[in-house]
Design an enzyme around this catalytic site. Structure first.
Site, PDB file in Angstrom:
ATOM      1  N   CYS A  97       0.782  -1.230  -0.079  1.00  0.00           N
ATOM      2  CA  CYS A  97      -0.025  -0.046  -0.125  1.00  0.00           C
ATOM      3  C   CYS A  97       0.792   1.460   0.073  1.00  0.00           C
ATOM      4  O   CYS A  97       0.449   2.237  -0.703  1.00  0.00           O
ATOM      5  CB  CYS A  97      -1.009  -0.129   1.132  1.00  0.00           C
ATOM      6  N   HIS A 137      -2.587   1.437   6.865  1.00  0.00           N
ATOM      7  CA  HIS A 137      -3.014   1.571   5.474  1.00  0.00           C
ATOM      8  C   HIS A 137      -2.843   2.786   4.812  1.00  0.00           C
ATOM      9  O   HIS A 137      -3.191   3.855   5.528  1.00  0.00           O
ATOM     10  CB  HIS A 137      -4.614   0.999   5.232  1.00  0.00           C
ATOM     11  N   ASP A 171      -7.129   6.015  -3.504  1.00  0.00           N
ATOM     12  CA  ASP A 171      -6.517   4.885  -3.039  1.00  0.00           C
ATOM     13  C   ASP A 171      -6.191   4.004  -4.204  1.00  0.00           C
ATOM     14  O   ASP A 171      -6.795   3.279  -4.806  1.00  0.00           O
ATOM     15  CB  ASP A 171      -7.306   3.940  -2.086  1.00  0.00           C
ATOM     16  N   ASN A 230     -13.991   3.892  10.168  1.00  0.00           N
ATOM     17  CA  ASN A 230     -15.079   3.776  11.184  1.00  0.00           C
ATOM     18  C   ASN A 230     -15.812   2.468  11.744  1.00  0.00           C
ATOM     19  O   ASN A 230     -16.450   2.476  12.569  1.00  0.00           O
ATOM     20  CB  ASN A 230     -16.333   4.823  10.687  1.00  0.00           C
ATOM     21  N   GLU A 261     -13.900  10.047  18.908  1.00  0.00           N
ATOM     22  CA  GLU A 261     -14.373   8.719  18.967  1.00  0.00           C
ATOM     23  C   GLU A 261     -15.191   8.560  20.425  1.00  0.00           C
ATOM     24  O   GLU A 261     -14.898   9.095  21.412  1.00  0.00           O
ATOM     25  CB  GLU A 261     -13.199   7.759  19.229  1.00  0.00           C
ATOM     26  N   GLU A 320     -20.590  11.010  16.660  1.00  0.00           N
ATOM     27  CA  GLU A 320     -19.666  10.356  15.919  1.00  0.00           C
ATOM     28  C   GLU A 320     -20.548   9.013  15.743  1.00  0.00           C
ATOM     29  O   GLU A 320     -20.652   8.461  14.732  1.00  0.00           O
ATOM     30  CB  GLU A 320     -18.316   9.804  16.753  1.00  0.00           C
ATOM     31  N   ILE A 362       2.568  -6.690  18.673  1.00  0.00           N
ATOM     32  CA  ILE A 362       4.046  -6.443  18.848  1.00  0.00           C
ATOM     33  C   ILE A 362       4.853  -6.196  17.710  1.00  0.00           C
ATOM     34  O   ILE A 362       5.232  -7.128  17.059  1.00  0.00           O
ATOM     35  CB  ILE A 362       4.427  -7.694  19.922  1.00  0.00           C
TER      36      ILE A 362
END
Length: 692
Positions: free
Chosen positions: A272, A328, A351, A391, A440, A445, A576
Site C-alpha cells: 500500500c 493502510h 487509493d 469507522n 471517538e 460520531e 507487538i
C-alpha cells in the site's frame, strides 16, 4: 526551428523565463513546461517586419493523431478559450499566449502560421512543442490551493515521510517522490496514455484531461497493474524472488523508470505505501496538490455491513473475508468538485492499492474527506468502502459446540486511529483524524455512523461477559533479534475466587493481517484469587520467532479467558512490532552543485547470527539515481560494515540521501541524511581580474 530561406527564421520558446515564472524549472530548463491559466510568451524571429495585411496565427494540436485541434484566438474572448496578443519590434514579434484555467493538460504541438490577406497559409512552422500542467496557484483552476506553505509541501517538495507500524507504535520511513527528476513528467503522461480509457477512445480521453477528478481517478487505476497496463503488481507475502520486495523501495522514480524502460511492463512488487508513494509522485508532477495519508487500524470491510467480523478459533488458523490492517496508506488530492453538491471541495481520498472493484476497475476515489466525516455515503466515489476503513466496528465471534455463533466483544474505538500525514513544518507527524471523523465515542460520531448504515443485530446469546474479570497483555518494545517476555495478566475484581481457562496464542502476521505461522500457544486452567491477579509469562526467543515472522516484523498475541459459570469469555489482542536498527549515513564536507561529494554508510549487525548477501541501495532527488553497493562475504554478529560512495549533486536546495540495507536474514533497514546543495559563486575580484 530555424529556417533561413523562409520569412519566419526562428521561434524561441523562452523556456528559461517561462519555466521560472511557472514554477517548472525544477522539471526541465530547456523544454517549455507551463501551467494553465497563466500567460507565457514566445518570440518569433522574422527576416523583416510583417508584410502589409499579413498576420500570424497559432494552432495547437493534442494527441498522436491530432485528436484535438485548437485554433488560438487573436484577442481575448470567452474565458474558456485560448487566445494570444502580440507586440512587434522590427523583425521580432513577441507573442503572449493565454490558456484557460480549465485547459487540457498534456503535450501540445504548436504551429505558427503566416497568413495572407485572403486567408491562405503562406508559411508554417510546426516543429514546436510544450507541456501544460495543472496550476494550483491560479484561483480559477479547479486545483487552486490558496496557501503558499501548503503548495511548497504538496507540489514542490520531492522528499516525504511515510508513517507505518501500529497505532500505539508509530514509526516512519523516508520516501523520495522525485516528481521533478529527469523524464518523470514524460512517464506520468505515458501512464495516462496507456489507461484503458485512452486506448479505447483517445479523443474522448484527451478532452477529459482538463478535469482533475478524471485524471486522479485514472491514476489510481493505472498505478496498480490489475486488469490494465498499470505500473505495479501487488504482493503481500514472500517470496519476492522474481522482483523487488516492497520494503526495499525507497522512492517512486526507479519504479516509474523501470515500468517505462521495460516497455510498459508492470514492476514487481508493491504494497500500500508503495502504491500511494508512486501515485503521489505522479499527481504532484502533474500539478495536483497531493499528500500521503496513513490510517492506523484500517478496516477492509468486504460485505459492506460496516463491521469487521472475526470468528476466533484458537485451535487452527483463523480466516475471514474481512480484515483489519495495522496501517493502510492512501493519498489525498486537493480539488474543487464541480460534479458534486456544495460542501465537497477540498481534500479527496484516492487509493491506488487494488482492493475492491469500483465501476469495474481496481481504483478508489476521489471521495471528499468531508463526506466521510458527515457520513454522506451517496457521494462519488467509493464513499461506503472508505467510510468503513476509518469507522467500522470490530466484532470478535466464536463458534459454540452446537454450531451457533457467540459474540465475544465489540470494539467501536480501535478502527481509524491516529490518521497521519507529514507536517508541512518538517519530518514530523500531523494528525488529521478529526478531518475524517468526530471524536471517538462522541454522540456526534455514533450519529454519523447510524446515518451511514445500520448496526449489526445483537445475537440472542450475546450477553456481556462477567465484569469481575479483566484481561491485559503487557509487552516491551523489543528490537528484532532480541529475546523478550510478554505478560498476560488476568485480574479478578470480584469478591470470589475465579476458576479460569486461559488460552494464549501468538502468531506472526503481515501488516494486513495475513498469518505467517504460529510462534507460541498455551492453555492453562488457573485459579485467580479474589481481588488479585494471575500472570502468565511467555518467553519469545529470536531463534524461534525468526522462523515465521514476516518482513513486517510483527507478532500478534491473542488471549482468551473463560471463567467457570460465565457464558461469555473475555478476550484481549496485542500487536507487538519488532523495531529495526538504523543505518548511519554521513556526508563529508559542504555540498556544491556539479561538484563531487562523498558519503559514508555504516551498519552494525544486531542479530546473533551472521548475515550474507548484504546490499545497500541509495537514491536521492537531485543527488543520484538509485545505486546498489554489494557487501562481499559474511557479516558476523556485532560486526560493523561501512561503504563509501561518491556522487555529483545535480540540483541545488535541501536534498535527502536515502539508504536501504537488505540481506538474507535482515531486511528493510533504513537510513537518511539531509544534504544542503549550494551554488558556488566566484568572487567579484576574480571576475574583475579575468577581464583585464
Amino acid at each position: 526551428m530555424a529556417n533561413h530561406n523562409s520569412f519566419i527564421v526562428d521561434v524561441d520558446l523562452r523556456s528559461h523565463e517561462n519555466n521560472l515564472a511557472h514554477r517548472t524549472r525544477e522539471i526541465d530548463r530547456e523544454r517549455l513546461i507551463v501551467r494553465r491559466g497563466q500567460p507565457f510568451s514566445i518570440s518569433v524571429q522574422c527576416l523583416d517586419s510583417l508584410p502589409p495585411k499579413h498576420q500570424l496565427e497559432l494552432v495547437l494540436h493534442l494527441g498522436k493523431r491530432d485528436d484535438v485541434v485548437i485554433k488560438v484566438q487573436r484577442e481575448q474572448g470567452a474565458r474558456d478559450r485560448w487566445w494570444f496578443n502580440q507586440q512587434a519590434a522590427q523583425s521580432e514579434i513577441l507573442m503572449t499566449l493565454h490558456s484557460p484555467a480549465d485547459a487540457i493538460i498534456g503535450h501540445y504541438r504548436l504551429a505558427v502560421l503566416l497568413m495572407s490577406p485572403d486567408g491562405r497559409i503562406m508559411e508554417k512552422v510546426d516543429e514546436i512543442s510544450f507541456h501544460l500542467l495543472f496550476n494550483p496557484w491560479c484561483k480559477d483552476d479547479a486545483v487552486y490551493l490558496p496557501d503558499e506553505r501548503l503548495l511548497q509541501e504538496y507540489i514542490m517538495n520531492e522528499d516525504g515521510v511515510i508513517f507505518m507500524g501500529s497505532w500505539d507504535y508509530i514509526k516512519s520511513i523516508p520516501w523520495n517522490y522525485g516528481q521533478f527528476e529527469d523524464f518523470v513528467m514524460d512517464i506520468c503522461f505515458e501512464v495516462l496514455d496507456n489507461s484503458k480509457e485512452a486506448l479505447k477512445n483517445s479523443k474522448r480521453d484527451i478532452e477529459s484531461r482538463s478535469d482533475p477528478v478524471y485524471i486522479s481517478r485514472m491514476i489510481t487505476a493505472m498505478v496498480n497493474a490489475n486488469g490494465d497496463r498499470g505500473v505495479l503488481i501487488g504482493r503481500w507475502k514472500s517470496p519476492y524472488l522474481d522482483g523487488v520486495a516492497p520494503n526495499r523501495w525507497t522512492g517512486s522514480v526507479p519504479i516509474l523508470r523501470q515500468w517505462s524502460k521495460a516497455g510498459i511492463r508492470a514492476v514487481k512488487y508493491g504494497q500500500c505505501w508503495v502504491f500511494a508513494g508512486v501515485a503521489c509522485t505522479v499527481l504532484r508532477c502533474l500539478g495536483i496538490p497531493t499528500r500521503l495519508i496513513t490510517n492506523f487500524t484500517s478496516a477492509h470491510d468486504v460485505d459492506g455491513n460496516l463491521s469487521i467480523d472475526f470468528v476466533e478459533d484458537f485451535e487452527s488458523r483463523e480466516e475471514s473475508k474481512d480484515s483489519s490492517w495495522n496501517f493502510h496508506c492512501w493519498i489525498e488530492s486537493w480539488m474543487r468538485r464541480d460534479d458534486l453538491p456544495k460542501g465537497n471541495d477540498g481534500w479527496q481520498v484516492l487509493d491506488p492499492t487494488p482492493q475492491e472493484l469500483s465501476d469495474g476497475e481496481f481504483c478508489c476515489g476521489p471521495c471528499p474527506v468531508s463526506a466521510i466525516k458527515e457520513g454522506n455515503l451517496g457521494v462519488k466515489y467509493d464513499a461506503p468502502f472508505i467510510f468503513a476503513e476509518v469507522n467500522a466496528d470490530i466484532i470478535h465471534w466464536r463458534v459454540l459446540p452446537g454450531g451457533q455463533r457467540q459474540k465475544i466483544s465489540v470494539d467501536q474505538r480501535t478502527v481509524g486511529r491516529n490518521i497521519s500525514t507529514k507536517s508541512i513544518y518538517g519530518d514530523i507527524r500531523e494528525d488529521v483524524t478529526l478531518l475524517y471523523k468526530y471524536p471517538e465515542g462522541s454522540a456526534k460520531e455514533r450519529e454519523v455512523y447510524e446515518k451511514a448504515g445500520r448496526r449489526v443485530t445483537q445475537p440472542a446469546n450475546g450477553s456481556a461477559a462477567s465484569p469481575q474479570l479483566n484481561l491485559l497483555i503487557k509487552h516491551p518494545s523489543p528490537m528484532f533479534g532480541t529475546d523478550f517476555d510478554v505478560i498476560v495478566e488476568v485480574k479478578n475484581e470480584g469478591s470470589d475466587d475465579a476458576n479460569v481457562l486461559l488460552t494464549v496464542r501468538a502468531v506472526a502476521v503481515t501488516y494486513n493481517s495475513l498469518h505467517q505461522g504460529e510462534c507460541q500457544r498455551q492453555m492453562n486452567n488457573v485459579t485467580v484469587a479474589a481481588r488479585s491477579a494471575h500472570k502468565e509469562v511467555l518467553r519469545f526467543r529470536y531463534e524461534d520467532y525468526a522462523k515465521c515472522v514476516s518482513e513486517h516484523h510483527l507478532i500478534r498475541v491473542k488471549a482468551l479467558a473463560e471463567a467457570r459459570g460465565d457464558s461469555v469469555p473475555i478476550m484481549a489482542v496485542a500487536d507487538i512490532p519488532l523495531s529495526m536498527p538504523e543505518l548511519q549515513v554521513q556526508v563529508l564536507g559542504k555540498a556544491f552543485v556539479w561538484e563531487q561529494l562523498t558519503a559514508y554508510v555504516s551498519f552494525t549487525n544486531p542479530l546473533p547470527v551472521p548475515l550474507t548477501g548484504g546490499v545497500f541501495t541509495l537514491e536521492g532527488a537531485g543527488l543520484l539515481s538509485d545505486t546498489q553497493i554489494f557487501v562481499d562475504g559474511v557479516i558476523s554478529p556485532g560486526q560493523k560494515v561501512s561503504v563509501k560512495i561518491s556522487f555529483i549533486p545535480m540540483r541545488t536546495g535541501i536534498r535527502k540521501l536515502l539508504v536501504d540495507f537488505d540481506s538474507d536474514r535482515l531486511k528493510d533497514v533504513k537510513g537518511v541524511a539531509t544534504v544542503v546543495v549550494n551554488k558556488r559563486y566566484r568572487k567579484m575580484t576574480s571576475l574583475l581580474s579575468d577581464n583585464f
